[in-house]
Design a protein around this motif. Structure first.
Motif, PDB file in Angstrom:
ATOM      1  N   PRO A 356      -9.566   4.762  83.129  1.00 51.83           N
ATOM      2  CA  PRO A 356      -9.681   4.591  80.995  1.00 51.83           C
ATOM      3  C   PRO A 356      -9.326   5.943  81.279  1.00 51.83           C
ATOM      4  O   PRO A 356      -8.247   6.345  80.190  1.00 51.83           O
ATOM      5  N   ALA A 360      -5.703   6.458  79.474  1.00 51.93           N
ATOM      6  CA  ALA A 360      -5.056   7.218  77.904  1.00 51.93           C
ATOM      7  C   ALA A 360      -3.955   8.132  78.460  1.00 51.93           C
ATOM      8  O   ALA A 360      -3.211   8.632  77.241  1.00 51.93           O
ATOM      9  N   ARG A 372      -8.114  -0.030  76.839  1.00 51.23           N
ATOM     10  CA  ARG A 372      -8.673   0.718  78.335  1.00 51.23           C
ATOM     11  C   ARG A 372      -9.534   0.480  79.644  1.00 51.23           C
ATOM     12  O   ARG A 372      -9.336   1.060  80.642  1.00 51.23           O
TER      13      ARG A 372
END
Ligand code: KET
Length: 398
Positions: A356, A360, A372
């Motif tokens: 994740p 990001a 994600r």
């Protein structure tokens, strides 16, 4: 005030991300989030076969009555033939109850409501991982959702032995949700031989397969991708099949899908059809007439059908070409790391293994959008953005 106590909706992990992408002002942003096929220009194609079907509908004119609860008879018959091929014994026996539904999501949910009512006590098992909405939908219908082993993070492949072992130990009459092809989110599918090995387990354990076929044509081909449906039908099993035209006809917003329930015999199929209709009537009453017109015309019209097949073949080939391109560029940029999973995984998605934080960073620093979980929609790649994507991935992997 009545609703102050509501919990705020956190948003859907896939749809919210797609909205965030739309709102992102950065030029050169890349959308590899939602499961939508984009063409080489980054557009959602309006397929010529669909346009031709719509032109014929427009030319025919006519009123727009309510469809029957179960949907258009022409579409339901065409769906059965698409799933099983012509003259399948299950169709001859009349043991398949098919409803046109509001997308395959509508079908999945109608099936879930039906199971909750008529097979109470049966839990459902989904793959680990699965499409996020599977759990939400079945829990929303009041079913207990569990998972069976599926994806092997170590190899980027399938935990087939562990999957079989778990299924063989489930309580009898459990429901087992399986992706027929192009598994979402991993792109990891069972081989025909593995499907064959599953048949005696499903039969001996008296399990009820619930098949989700949302990406027909994106794996090996329209016919080839129906393999598991035909195998399980041939084996005489009872099962649910929810299939979608959103992706295969690029008609996402038309909400074109169907639910087929394979029963023991024709009498049982009539009972099931009746209660499915009751479920629909007290929910959305009846499905969409425009979706039925498009799908049934394309599937049976001798001019439109080959057009559509060629279009699907083209979309599949473009994704496969993008898989090879990404694999080549990444392998060159990140030596010593194996990216072969981009070649072995199938359909729209690949599971990149990015965590994740890396996902990001891809979004924040490079405007590259992945879900994600690390799921990439490979169908969002094109010649214009594949190198940029590979370089961004290389940067977050460094
Ligand atoms: N099943 C699966 C496996 C699936 O990926 C989707 C959509 C659906 C069903 C629903 O399709 P429908 O249009 O209702 O026939 N998946 C993509 C979009 C979404 O999340 O709604 C996705 O995973 O991005």
């Amino acid at each position: 005030m009545f609703f102050q106590h509501l919990e705020p909706y956190a948003g859907d992990p896939i749809l919210s991300l797609n909205e965030a992408y739309q709102a992102d002002p950065r030029p050169g942003k890349i959308n590899l989030s939602i499961g939508i096929y984009f063409d080489e220009q980054g557009r959602i194609p309006n397929l010529p076969s669909v346009q031709a079907a719509e032109a014929k509908m427009l030319a025919a004119g006519g009123p727009k009555p309510y469809l029957p609860i179960e949907g258009s008879a022409a579409m339901r018959a065409a769906v059965q033939t698409l799933l099983l091929g012509a003259d399948h014994p299950a169709l001859a026996a009349g043991r398949v109850a098919t409803l046109q539904t509001v997308g395959s999501s509508g079908g999945l949910r109608v099936g879930a409501d039906f199971l909750r009512r008529w097979l109470p006590g049966s839990g459902i098992w989904i793959s680990d991982p699965s499409w996020d909405n599977h759990r939400a939908m079945f829990e929303g219908a009041g079913l207990t959702v569990n998972s069976y082993p599926y994806y092997d993070a170590a190899t980027g492949g399938l935990r087939f032995e562990a999957m079989c072992q778990t299924l063989a130990g489930l309580p009898k009459r459990s429901v087992v949700l399986m992706h027929v092809c192009c598994h979402n989110p991993t792109g990891v599918d069972l081989s025909p031989a593995q499907w064959q090995q599953l048949v005696p387990i499903l039969r001996d354990r008296e399990l009820l397969p619930y098949l989700d076929l949302a990406y027909q044509g994106y794996g090996d081909g329209i016919e080839e991708d129906a393999y598991a449906v035909r195998l399980l039908a041939q084996a005489g099993l009872s099962m649910f099949v929810a299939n979608s035209f959103s992706k295969s006809m690029s008609v996402y917003g038309e909400r074109a899908g169907a639910l087929s329930v394979f029963c023991a015999d024709a009498d049982e199929a009539q009972l099931v059809l009746g209660q499915l209709k009751a479920t629909v009537r007290r929910n959305y009453s009846s499905p969409a007439i425009h979706a039925a017109g498009i799908v049934s015309r394309i599937l049976v019209d001798p001019e439109l059908r080959p057009m559509w097949e060629a279009e699907v073949n083209g979309m599949r080939a473009r994704i496969q070409a993008m898989r090879r391109r990404l694999h080549a560029v990444l392998s060159a940029r990140v030596p010593g790391r194996n990216f072969d999973y981009f070649l072995t995984q199938r359909g729209m998605f690949s599971y990149t293994g990015l965590n994740p934080d890396q996902v990001a960073r891809l979004r924040d620093e490079f405007a590259v959008y992945l879900v994600r979980s690390g799921r990439m929609c490979v169908a969002g790649l094109n010649e214009g953005n594949v190198v940029q994507t590979a370089e961004a991935m290389a940067a977050v992997l460094a």
